[in-house]
Write a protein that holds these residues in place. Structure first.
Motif, PDB file in Angstrom:
ATOM      1  N   MET A 193       0.819  -1.202   0.000  1.00 19.86           N
ATOM      2  CA  MET A 193       0.000   0.000   0.000  1.00 19.86           C
ATOM      3  C   MET A 193       0.861   1.262   0.000  1.00 19.86           C
ATOM      4  O   MET A 193       0.631   2.201  -0.770  1.00 19.86           O
ATOM      5  CB  MET A 193      -0.931   0.015   1.208  1.00 19.86           C
ATOM      6  CG  MET A 193      -1.746   1.299   1.320  1.00 19.86           C
ATOM      7  SD  MET A 193      -2.792   1.317   2.790  1.00 19.86           S
ATOM      8  CE  MET A 193      -3.327   3.034   2.782  1.00 19.86           C
ATOM      9  N   LEU A 194       1.866   1.308   0.901  1.00 26.24           N
ATOM     10  CA  LEU A 194       2.714   2.491   0.961  1.00 26.24           C
ATOM     11  C   LEU A 194       3.502   2.681  -0.328  1.00 26.24           C
ATOM     12  O   LEU A 194       3.726   3.813  -0.766  1.00 26.24           O
ATOM     13  CB  LEU A 194       3.662   2.405   2.154  1.00 26.24           C
ATOM     14  CG  LEU A 194       3.015   2.421   3.536  1.00 26.24           C
ATOM     15  CD1 LEU A 194       4.080   2.497   4.629  1.00 26.24           C
ATOM     16  CD2 LEU A 194       2.025   3.556   3.693  1.00 26.24           C
ATOM     17  N   GLU A 195       3.891   1.585  -0.954  1.00 26.51           N
ATOM     18  CA  GLU A 195       4.609   1.695  -2.224  1.00 26.51           C
ATOM     19  C   GLU A 195       3.696   2.251  -3.307  1.00 26.51           C
ATOM     20  O   GLU A 195       4.125   3.049  -4.156  1.00 26.51           O
ATOM     21  CB  GLU A 195       5.171   0.329  -2.630  1.00 26.51           C
ATOM     22  CG  GLU A 195       6.178   0.387  -3.759  1.00 26.51           C
ATOM     23  CD  GLU A 195       7.373   1.279  -3.442  1.00 26.51           C
ATOM     24  OE1 GLU A 195       7.892   1.908  -4.396  1.00 26.51           O
ATOM     25  OE2 GLU A 195       7.777   1.373  -2.269  1.00 26.51           O
ATOM     26  N   MET A 196       2.428   1.857  -3.285  1.00 24.86           N
ATOM     27  CA  MET A 196       1.469   2.417  -4.240  1.00 24.86           C
ATOM     28  C   MET A 196       1.308   3.919  -4.049  1.00 24.86           C
ATOM     29  O   MET A 196       1.211   4.681  -5.010  1.00 24.86           O
ATOM     30  CB  MET A 196       0.117   1.713  -4.097  1.00 24.86           C
ATOM     31  CG  MET A 196       0.099   0.287  -4.591  1.00 24.86           C
ATOM     32  SD  MET A 196      -1.487  -0.528  -4.256  1.00 24.86           S
ATOM     33  CE  MET A 196      -2.578   0.420  -5.335  1.00 24.86           C
ATOM     34  N   VAL A 197       1.288   4.352  -2.777  1.00 25.27           N
ATOM     35  CA  VAL A 197       1.178   5.784  -2.499  1.00 25.27           C
ATOM     36  C   VAL A 197       2.420   6.508  -3.012  1.00 25.27           C
ATOM     37  O   VAL A 197       2.327   7.573  -3.642  1.00 25.27           O
ATOM     38  CB  VAL A 197       0.979   6.033  -0.988  1.00 25.27           C
ATOM     39  CG1 VAL A 197       1.033   7.527  -0.683  1.00 25.27           C
ATOM     40  CG2 VAL A 197      -0.343   5.443  -0.525  1.00 25.27           C
ATOM     41  N   ARG A 198       3.593   5.927  -2.760  1.00 26.28           N
ATOM     42  CA  ARG A 198       4.832   6.553  -3.223  1.00 26.28           C
ATOM     43  C   ARG A 198       4.841   6.707  -4.740  1.00 26.28           C
ATOM     44  O   ARG A 198       5.326   7.705  -5.273  1.00 26.28           O
ATOM     45  CB  ARG A 198       6.032   5.706  -2.792  1.00 26.28           C
ATOM     46  CG  ARG A 198       6.346   5.733  -1.309  1.00 26.28           C
ATOM     47  CD  ARG A 198       7.669   5.054  -1.029  1.00 26.28           C
ATOM     48  NE  ARG A 198       7.980   5.020   0.392  1.00 26.28           N
ATOM     49  CZ  ARG A 198       7.764   3.978   1.178  1.00 26.28           C
ATOM     50  NH1 ARG A 198       7.223   2.870   0.699  1.00 26.28           N
ATOM     51  NH2 ARG A 198       8.078   4.034   2.458  1.00 26.28           N
ATOM     52  N   GLN A 199       4.309   5.713  -5.440  1.00 24.08           N
ATOM     53  CA  GLN A 199       4.331   5.724  -6.905  1.00 24.08           C
ATOM     54  C   GLN A 199       3.106   6.392  -7.523  1.00 24.08           C
ATOM     55  O   GLN A 199       2.914   6.345  -8.720  1.00 24.08           O
ATOM     56  CB  GLN A 199       4.449   4.279  -7.419  1.00 24.08           C
ATOM     57  CG  GLN A 199       5.739   3.589  -7.017  1.00 24.08           C
ATOM     58  CD  GLN A 199       5.830   2.178  -7.563  1.00 24.08           C
ATOM     59  OE1 GLN A 199       5.089   1.787  -8.465  1.00 24.08           O
ATOM     60  NE2 GLN A 199       6.747   1.387  -7.015  1.00 24.08           N
ATOM     61  N   ARG A 200       2.290   7.007  -6.691  1.00 22.07           N
ATOM     62  CA  ARG A 200       1.073   7.713  -7.114  1.00 22.07           C
ATOM     63  C   ARG A 200       0.100   6.773  -7.831  1.00 22.07           C
ATOM     64  O   ARG A 200      -0.590   7.170  -8.755  1.00 22.07           O
ATOM     65  CB  ARG A 200       1.426   8.907  -8.005  1.00 22.07           C
ATOM     66  CG  ARG A 200       2.385   9.885  -7.375  1.00 22.07           C
ATOM     67  CD  ARG A 200       2.628  11.078  -8.274  1.00 22.07           C
ATOM     68  NE  ARG A 200       1.498  12.008  -8.230  1.00 22.07           N
ATOM     69  CZ  ARG A 200       1.288  12.938  -9.159  1.00 22.07           C
ATOM     70  NH1 ARG A 200       2.074  13.028 -10.210  1.00 22.07           N
ATOM     71  NH2 ARG A 200       0.264  13.767  -9.045  1.00 22.07           N
TER      72      ARG A 200
END
Length: 314
Positions: A193-200
């Motif tokens: 989830m956090l990686e998805m946020v980082r990658q927009r």
């Protein structure tokens, strides 16, 4: 007290096991996996191998632990679940909320358990009409997204089973969305989830008006510890003080991670990607009130708002 914690290495078990030990209880923590027993021992509890979907295994574990209290925290939660395939991704958790609940209640009755506490969920099951913040009497969404109908049925099952267990002091704790150590949503853990946020890749859908209720794992554990000794039988929402719209919390999380602001996607474009339930969660779900839990359990929060928790507790 002697406590059997079913699911001692799960999302909340990571924080709950040592919290129960610190409170002075004798804790027996269950796991299906031999390799996880060391973590339970390190937290100060006695490991018990148990398969929550095997009736015989559950009966044996409860009989051998001889607990005063059974804590049912068995789930199979993952931070990167796809809302378009909600019921598919929650299939194992749904079985644990139905079959395992029934086995644990049966074993509790046969072994003199006095108090039974089960994990439920406050994030989206309430009807999406009415006041923005729902309490424990709000009921269930009659028009839940078709991708989440089996998951809602499983939540209703565990809560109905608890309310029907009048021979036990039975409680269902409706937790909000977990974050923090052990949940898979923490800076020092691999987090899809956090990686998805980082990658927009985690956009704000439509107005982003869906209200999310969060709870830090440490606060969820604290509430559970207080419920061992306090609170009448029934249902309690275990969430922080500030339900927040996706349009509010997602940009804050992006800034916390040092990422660019989230993209905005129209509802019509998001629906084929997220499914009906995913769009509901981003646009129309209600928040949950924690007033009853604070009043009747005597519970206080370290992170009363996700704003503090995202900054200090990830």
């Amino acid at each position: 007290m002697r406590i059997l914690l079913a699911g001692a290495t799960g999302a909340i078990g990571h924080s709950l096991t040592p919290a129960l030990v610190e409170a002075g209880h004798t804790v027996f923590g269950t796991t299906r996996t031999e390799s996880h027993t060391g973590a339970i021992t390190a937290a100060g509890a006695s490991p018990v191998l148990m398969d929550g979907l095997d009736r015989g295994s559950v009966m044996t574990a409860v009989a051998e632990a001889k607990p005063d209290v059974v804590l049912h925290q068995l789930t199979s939660l993952k931070a990167g679940m796809n809302p378009k395939h909600f019921d598919r991704d929650f299939a194992m958790t749904n079985r644990l909320r139905t079959e395992a609940t029934d086995y644990l209640l049966e074993a509790s009755r046969q072994n003199g358990v006095t108090r039974f506490i089960a994990q439920s969920y406050a994030g989206w099951p309430a009807p999406r009409t009415g006041p923005a913040i729902a309490d424990e009497t709000a009921g269930y969404d009659p028009h839940v997204g078709r991708e989440a109908r089996a998951s809602l049925a499983a939540i209703r099952h565990v809560e109905a089973a608890v309310l029907a267990a009048t021979d036990l002091e039975a409680i269902a704790l409706r937790y909000g969305g977990f974050y923090g150590p052990g949940t898979g949503i923490a800076l020092d853990e691999e987090s899809e989830m956090l990686e998805m946020v980082r990658q927009r890749k985690f956009p704000i859908v439509g107005s982003g008006g869906g209200l999310w209720s969060f709870i830090h794992a440490i606060d969820a554990a604290a509430a559970t510890v207080t419920a061992v000794d306090n609170g009448a039988p029934g249902i309690y929402n275990i969430v922080d003080d500030e339900p927040a719209s996706a349009a509010d919390w997602l940009p804050v999380l992006s800034r916390t991670l040092g990422a660019k602001p989230p993209r905005h996607v129209p509802t019509w474009l998001a629906k084929p990607l997220l499914g009906e339930q995913g769009v509901n969660m981003m646009t129309t779900v209600r928040g949950a009130s924690n007033a009853k839990a604070k009043r009747e359990l005597g519970w206080t929060l370290r992170y009363p708002s996700w704003r503090i928790g995202f900054t200090e507790g990830l």
